[in-house]
Design an enzyme around this catalytic site. Structure first.
Site, mmCIF file in Angstrom:
data_model
loop_
_atom_site.group_PDB
_atom_site.id
_atom_site.type_symbol
_atom_site.label_atom_id
_atom_site.label_comp_id
_atom_site.label_asym_id
_atom_site.label_seq_id
_atom_site.Cartn_x
_atom_site.Cartn_y
_atom_site.Cartn_z
ATOM 1 N N ASN A 1 0.854 -1.190 0.000
ATOM 2 C CA ASN A 1 0.000 0.000 0.000
ATOM 3 C C ASN A 1 0.883 1.231 0.000
ATOM 4 O O ASN A 1 2.015 1.172 0.479
ATOM 5 C CB ASN A 1 -0.819 0.053 1.295
ATOM 6 C CG ASN A 1 -2.034 -0.832 1.246
ATOM 7 O OD1 ASN A 1 -2.624 -1.045 0.202
ATOM 8 N ND2 ASN A 1 -2.402 -1.350 2.401
ATOM 9 N N ASP B 1 -8.067 -8.337 10.235
ATOM 10 C CA ASP B 1 -8.143 -6.919 10.570
ATOM 11 C C ASP B 1 -7.560 -6.738 11.974
ATOM 12 O O ASP B 1 -8.188 -7.110 12.968
ATOM 13 C CB ASP B 1 -9.603 -6.450 10.503
ATOM 14 C CG ASP B 1 -9.701 -4.945 10.572
ATOM 15 O OD1 ASP B 1 -9.007 -4.346 11.422
ATOM 16 O OD2 ASP B 1 -10.447 -4.366 9.769
HETATM 17 N N1 CTP Z 1 -6.359 -2.002 9.545
HETATM 18 C C1 CTP Z 1 -5.895 -3.082 10.297
HETATM 19 N N2 CTP Z 1 -5.812 -4.320 9.727
HETATM 20 C C2 CTP Z 1 -6.170 -4.504 8.451
HETATM 21 C C3 CTP Z 1 -6.648 -3.407 7.670
HETATM 22 C C4 CTP Z 1 -6.721 -2.166 8.254
HETATM 23 O O1 CTP Z 1 -5.557 -2.912 11.465
HETATM 24 N N3 CTP Z 1 -6.049 -5.703 7.926
HETATM 25 C C5 CTP Z 1 -6.476 -0.686 10.202
HETATM 26 C C6 CTP Z 1 -5.571 0.393 9.646
HETATM 27 O O2 CTP Z 1 -4.334 0.422 10.350
HETATM 28 C C7 CTP Z 1 -6.392 1.647 9.896
HETATM 29 C C8 CTP Z 1 -7.829 1.168 9.794
HETATM 30 O O3 CTP Z 1 -7.779 -0.244 9.948
HETATM 31 O O4 CTP Z 1 -6.228 2.135 11.203
HETATM 32 C C9 CTP Z 1 -8.536 1.491 8.529
HETATM 33 O O5 CTP Z 1 -7.834 0.983 7.443
HETATM 34 P P1 CTP Z 1 -8.453 1.065 5.984
HETATM 35 O O6 CTP Z 1 -7.548 0.357 5.045
HETATM 36 O O7 CTP Z 1 -8.851 2.464 5.680
HETATM 37 O O8 CTP Z 1 -9.780 0.287 6.214
HETATM 38 P P2 CTP Z 1 -10.288 -1.097 5.803
HETATM 39 O O9 CTP Z 1 -10.962 -1.646 7.007
HETATM 40 O O10 CTP Z 1 -9.208 -1.922 5.206
HETATM 41 O O11 CTP Z 1 -11.397 -0.732 4.765
HETATM 42 P P3 CTP Z 1 -11.283 -0.391 3.186
HETATM 43 O O12 CTP Z 1 -9.887 -0.722 2.753
HETATM 44 O O13 CTP Z 1 -12.315 -1.251 2.600
HETATM 45 O O14 CTP Z 1 -11.610 1.074 3.114
#
Ligand code: CTP
Length: 403
Positions: free
Chosen positions: A210, A308
């Site tokens: 990312n 997550d």
């Molecule tokens: N995050 C995490 N573990 C993951 C994905 C995300 O801990 N596998 C955490 C990131 O560190 C951040 C938050 O979740 O604090 C939001 O991350 P984001 O990528 O914006 O959200 P997602 O839940 O992955 O949703 P999307 O990508 O569908 O927007």
């Protein structure tokens, strides 16, 4: 009032009727053990004489920017280096306007520009001038740049009006000013921060990742350390020097990050997930480099969803204060609010990454802090300042929880 023993305090006196109270301020500062130097503006001299403040402070009072004699004694740069803190009392509407526009056209404004430490203002003006939008805008600008504020108080004013704008009493001002030297609102707290990207290998030479510079996470680590926290930083590959006084754990994959978080989370009071964790990783990692077919055919890569990490932490029975970041390109607030709810967070920091001037590699950011009860916009400013405010916000909420 906290002791100001051994502190070098520069008192700025500007031209308001409340300047007569400056003598009392100098007296109390000296009594609490501070060394005091006074800088007066031209108009302040209409209200109180330099001689009075000189006699009370025991130091020559500085009034001129372009004066060979005073510059030779202690010029504006020396004064800024000498001071541990600056208090401007009274701070008139004019002074607040000049400071907010970054003017350096007299000694006091120049010293504040050259100074890198706590500056507090004790506003003193007529209630209508205080309420005026221009004064409020100027003041808000200064407050977002780390100026502190003592007052004003409300009551009968010298001009006969009644309302907000009266300078606080000297002891009330010093009570607030002395607390600006307090270190460590997070003193004794353990903070776990994840930062940077993760890399999910496809084969020995390729990976999925990312976009993330790690700047926000590292800057939050610095801000938390500055506030006395013990910080553990779990970081993906980035090009930033970590703070020297924190526990840095370098990882590459989302699984390694998740394992490291699980290993350290138990003792934590705060968890801040700034990392751009890869949501998916290849279902299978090839041991040797994948060769291209060379026949224009497409290639399908099977991905599996990663855990997550943030959600895992917020679902722990004995959970810390959990902060997530939402980097969004559209529907910023709506998406962030959904994540706050879905991931059961205490706070989410919403960040519009479609705006090129903020986020990712940039030095600046603009974010909205969202909790169940409130929304607070932190306007565009450098990541260091944003981090400081986020840490202050978090420590405020933890202290509320503990009380
Ligand atoms: N995050 C995490 N573990 C993951 C994905 C995300 O801990 N596998 C955490 C990131 O560190 C951040 C938050 O979740 O604090 C939001 O991350 P984001 O990528 O914006 O959200 P997602 O839940 O992955 O949703 P999307 O990508 O569908 O927007």
């Amino acid at each position: 009032m906290k002791s100001l023993a051994n502190k070098n305090i520069l008192l700025g006196v500007t031209g308001g009727i409340a300047a007569y109270k400056s003598a009392e301020i100098v007296r109390h500062l000296k009594k609490s053990g501070a060394s005091v130097r006074v800088v007066m503006t031209k108009s302040a001299e209409e209200f109180i004489t330099p001689l009075t403040l000189q006699a009370l402070s025991g130091n020559r009072v500085s009034t001129e920017l372009l004066d060979t004699e005073s510059e030779a004694a202690m010029g504006h740069i020396e004064l800024a280096k000498w001071a541990d803190g600056i208090l401007i009392a009274p701070a008139t509407a004019n002074t607040i306007a000049r400071l907010s526009s970054g003017r350096g056209d007299d000694l006091l404004s120049t010293v504040t520009l050259a100074f890198d430490g706590p500056i507090s203002l004790a506003p003193a003006m007529n209630q209508a001038m205080w309420r005026d939008n221009r004064t409020q805008d100027n003041l808000n600008k200064l407050l977002t740049q780390d100026f502190g504020i003592c007052g004003p108080g409300s009551g009968e004013q010298a001009c006969g009006d009644t309302g907000l704008g009266r300078m606080l009493e000297p002891l009330e001002i010093l009570e607030i000013f002395s607390s600006s030297f307090d270190k460590g609102v997070l003193s004794g707290k353990n903070v776990l921060i994840t930062a940077g990207p993760t890399q999910e290998p496809i084969d020995p030479v390729r990976f999925i990742t990312n976009r993330s510079s790690g700047k926000m996470g590292y800057s939050l680590a610095h801000a938390a350390i500055e506030q006395g926290a013990q910080v553990t930083l779990i970081s993906g590959p980035v090009n930033i020097e970590p703070p020297s006084n924190c526990n840095v754990i370098a990882i590459n994959t989302a699984k390694e990050m998740s394992d490291a978080v699980k290993h350290h989370i138990k003792e934590m009071d705060v968890y801040i997930g700034t990392a751009a964790v890869s949501d998916y990783s290849p279902a299978e990692v090839k041991d040797s480099k994948i060769k291209k077919a060379g026949d224009n055919s497409s290639m399908i890569l099977e991905l599996k969803e990663n855990e997550d990490i943030l959600k895992f932490v917020s679902e722990l029975e004995d959970r810390p204060y959990v902060v997530g970041f939402a980097a969004e390109t559209d529907k910023l607030i709506e998406n962030a609010e959904n994540k706050l709810k879905h991931k059961k967070l205490d706070l989410i920091v919403a960040n519009d990454v479609s705006d090129k001037s903020i986020g990712f590699d940039s030095e600046e950011n603009e974010v909205t802090l969202i909790t169940k009860e409130e929304k607070q916009l932190l306007k565009k400013q450098n990541k260091k300042k944003i981090s400081k405010k986020i840490i202050e916000f978090i420590s405020g909420r933890i202290n509320e929880q503990n009380n």
